[in-house]
Motif scaffolding. Structure first.
Motif, short mmCIF file in Angstrom:
data_model
loop_
_atom_site.label_atom_id
_atom_site.label_comp_id
_atom_site.label_asym_id
_atom_site.label_seq_id
_atom_site.Cartn_x
_atom_site.Cartn_y
_atom_site.Cartn_z
N UNK A 1 0.84 -1.19 0.00
CA UNK A 1 0.00 0.00 0.00
C UNK A 1 0.88 1.25 0.00
N UNK A 2 0.46 2.31 -0.70
CA UNK A 2 1.31 3.51 -0.76
C UNK A 2 1.55 4.14 0.60
N UNK A 3 0.63 3.96 1.57
CA UNK A 3 0.82 4.57 2.90
C UNK A 3 2.01 3.97 3.63
N UNK A 4 2.49 2.81 3.20
CA UNK A 4 3.62 2.17 3.88
C UNK A 4 4.95 2.83 3.51
N UNK A 5 4.96 3.70 2.51
CA UNK A 5 6.18 4.41 2.12
C UNK A 5 6.40 5.57 3.09
N UNK A 46 1.49 7.43 -3.81
CA UNK A 46 1.76 8.08 -2.53
C UNK A 46 1.51 9.59 -2.61
N UNK A 47 1.69 10.16 -3.80
CA UNK A 47 1.52 11.61 -3.96
C UNK A 47 0.08 12.06 -3.74
N UNK A 48 -0.86 11.14 -3.88
CA UNK A 48 -2.28 11.50 -3.76
C UNK A 48 -2.97 11.71 -5.08
N UNK A 49 -2.21 11.62 -6.19
CA UNK A 49 -2.81 11.76 -7.52
C UNK A 49 -3.53 10.47 -7.90
N UNK A 50 -4.43 10.60 -8.86
CA UNK A 50 -5.01 9.40 -9.47
C UNK A 50 -3.95 8.80 -10.38
N UNK A 51 -3.75 7.49 -10.27
CA UNK A 51 -2.68 6.84 -11.03
C UNK A 51 -3.25 5.74 -11.90
N UNK A 52 -2.78 5.69 -13.13
CA UNK A 52 -3.15 4.63 -14.07
C UNK A 52 -1.86 4.01 -14.60
N UNK A 80 3.58 -6.58 -13.25
CA UNK A 80 3.03 -5.22 -13.31
C UNK A 80 1.59 -5.21 -12.81
N UNK A 81 0.83 -6.21 -13.20
CA UNK A 81 -0.57 -6.29 -12.77
C UNK A 81 -0.65 -6.49 -11.26
N UNK A 82 0.22 -7.35 -10.72
CA UNK A 82 0.21 -7.60 -9.27
C UNK A 82 0.58 -6.34 -8.49
N UNK A 88 -3.54 -0.53 -5.55
CA UNK A 88 -4.92 -0.11 -5.71
C UNK A 88 -5.12 0.88 -6.85
N UNK A 89 -4.34 0.71 -7.92
CA UNK A 89 -4.47 1.61 -9.08
C UNK A 89 -4.98 0.84 -10.29
N UNK A 90 -5.53 1.55 -11.23
CA UNK A 90 -5.98 0.93 -12.48
C UNK A 90 -4.76 0.49 -13.29
N UNK A 91 -4.93 -0.56 -14.07
CA UNK A 91 -3.83 -1.07 -14.89
C UNK A 91 -4.38 -1.60 -16.20
N UNK A 92 -3.75 -1.17 -17.29
CA UNK A 92 -4.18 -1.62 -18.62
C UNK A 92 -2.99 -2.20 -19.37
N UNK A 93 -3.24 -3.27 -20.12
CA UNK A 93 -2.23 -3.88 -20.98
C UNK A 93 -2.68 -3.71 -22.42
N UNK A 94 -1.78 -3.17 -23.24
CA UNK A 94 -2.09 -2.96 -24.65
C UNK A 94 -1.15 -3.79 -25.51
#
Length: 384
Positions: A1-5, A46-52, A80-82, A88-94
């Motif tokens: 989790x990002x809070x652990x950083x 961790x920055x608080x931004x939405x991340x994809x 990468x998916x794991x 807890x962020x979205x992840x896409x594979x193209x």
């Protein structure tokens, strides 16, 4: 989790130079499945931004090589998916395998067939990794695209500049000389000011499964280092036998097993014993199918003609240096001609440089700043 950083959200946000408060921003992270891009994703979260997270499936050679995974393939995609799930962020594979094969793998084979020494990682950055990822990030209305490259983006008087990483052992600026100014304005490289040990520490703090994953040491589609095998498969004519000729005398000294097995500067594998001095590959005539050899002094190059040049920011008044291989030290040069917009130019070495080969990139530096560079089309020798 990002809070652990342990790094604070404000400090993490500062690594991305966001245009607005982090909570109002969206960051797209290029995730290859390695520890570097995974830590970038963790820092972005961790920055608080939405991340994809976005992963391009570029090449999958597992069945052919007997080795699992690759950069942007196989097990790395699963990693990468794991990581994305962990953060807890979205992840896409193209799937970009077709484009990668055409723009990188086949171009690699064609370069060897033409007697050149290619640098496929730069072609990949110029093509699928940046061009396609940029389009996706823009479509996702992201504020920036972040990668795990070890380089620094530094704001200068004329805008963002590309600088070498603080850790010279990790610096990847050579591979990014073709980055355009428009791309640089949008890119972020949060690891450029960190040593690798710090990156791994952050990965462990975040509990990432690939925290101890070894760094990739090979070209992703040549995992065993046998590039000739790949070229033979795609361009079998490159394995045609031909003559090994002395570049100074024209004397035929032996036979080679195909020009794809040889590069400028090579000494081993020539099988031409009985010579009065050691001989090196000093040139390859692809049209004649000849490998040309000569003494070490014939490797000395005084100038190189560059094509497809790129310039990043204004040319400085400061002296320039050039790297002609990724692991080479920068050497003083003089630029003789225009640089950028794909134009052709000439660089002259202050001292003769050894082993400069057509197909390699020459990257120009002004101190720590990357000025640009181009592809070496041909060279001028000290000894004709």
């Amino acid at each position: 989790m990002p809070d652990s950083i342990t790094l604070s959200p404000a400090a993490a946000a500062g690594l991305f130079d966001l245009p607005r408060p982090a909570g109002e921003c969206r960051i797209v992270v290029a995730m290859s499945g390695g520890v570097d891009s995974s830590v970038v994703a963790a820092l972005a979260a961790r920055s608080g931004a939405e991340v994809i997270g976005v992963t391009l499936q570029l090449y999958d050679y597992g069945a052919a090589s007997g080795r699992k995974g690759a950069c942007c393939a196989g097990d790395d995609i699963r990693d990468a998916r794991a990581v994305a799930d962990r953060l807890g962020i979205a992840h896409y594979v193209h799937d970009h395998e077709s484009a990668f094969r055409e723009e990188v793998v086949e171009a690699f084979a064609d370069a060897y067939l033409a007697g050149q020494t290619p640098v496929p990682c730069i072609r990949c950055n110029m093509g699928p990794k940046f061009t396609d990822l940029f389009a996706m990030a823009r479509e996702l209305e992201a504020d920036c695209l972040a990668t795990g490259h070890y380089v620094r983006r530094v704001m200068g008087a004329a805008g963002p500049e590309l600088h070498r990483a603080l850790d010279p052992a990790r610096d990847q600026s050579y591979f990014l000389f073709a980055t355009t100014e428009e791309q640089l304005a949008y890119l972020r490289f949060p690891l450029g000011g960190m040593p690798k040990s710090e990156v791994r520490r952050l990965a462990e703090e975040a509990g990432l499964r690939n925290a101890a994953k070894p760094d990739s040491q090979d070209i992703c589609f040549v995992p065993d280092g046998d590039y000739a095998k790949i070229v033979r498969k795609l361009r079998p004519e490159g394995a045609r036998e031909g003559a090994i000729v002395h570049a100074a005398t024209g004397e035929e000294l032996g036979k080679h097993r195909g020009i794809i097995h040889y590069t400028v500067g090579q000494r081993r594998g020539l099988d031409i014993g009985g010579q009065p001095e050691p001989l090196y590959v000093v040139g390859i005539d692809a049209e004649r199918g000849e490998v040309r050899v000569g003494p070490r002094a014939m490797l000395a190059v005084t100038a190189a003609r560059l094509v497809e040049t790129n310039r990043i920011g204004p040319l400085p008044d400061a002296p320039l240096a050039a790297k002609v291989r990724s692991l080479a030290r920068p050497v003083p040069v003089v630029l003789d001609g225009p640089l950028g917009e794909g134009r052709t130019t000439l660089i002259r070495f202050a001292q003769p440089e050894l082993g400069v080969a057509p197909g390699q990139a020459a990257v120009l530096y002004a101190g720590e700043r990357v000025v640009g560079g181009g592809w070496i089309a041909d060279t001028e020798r000290e000894i004709p």
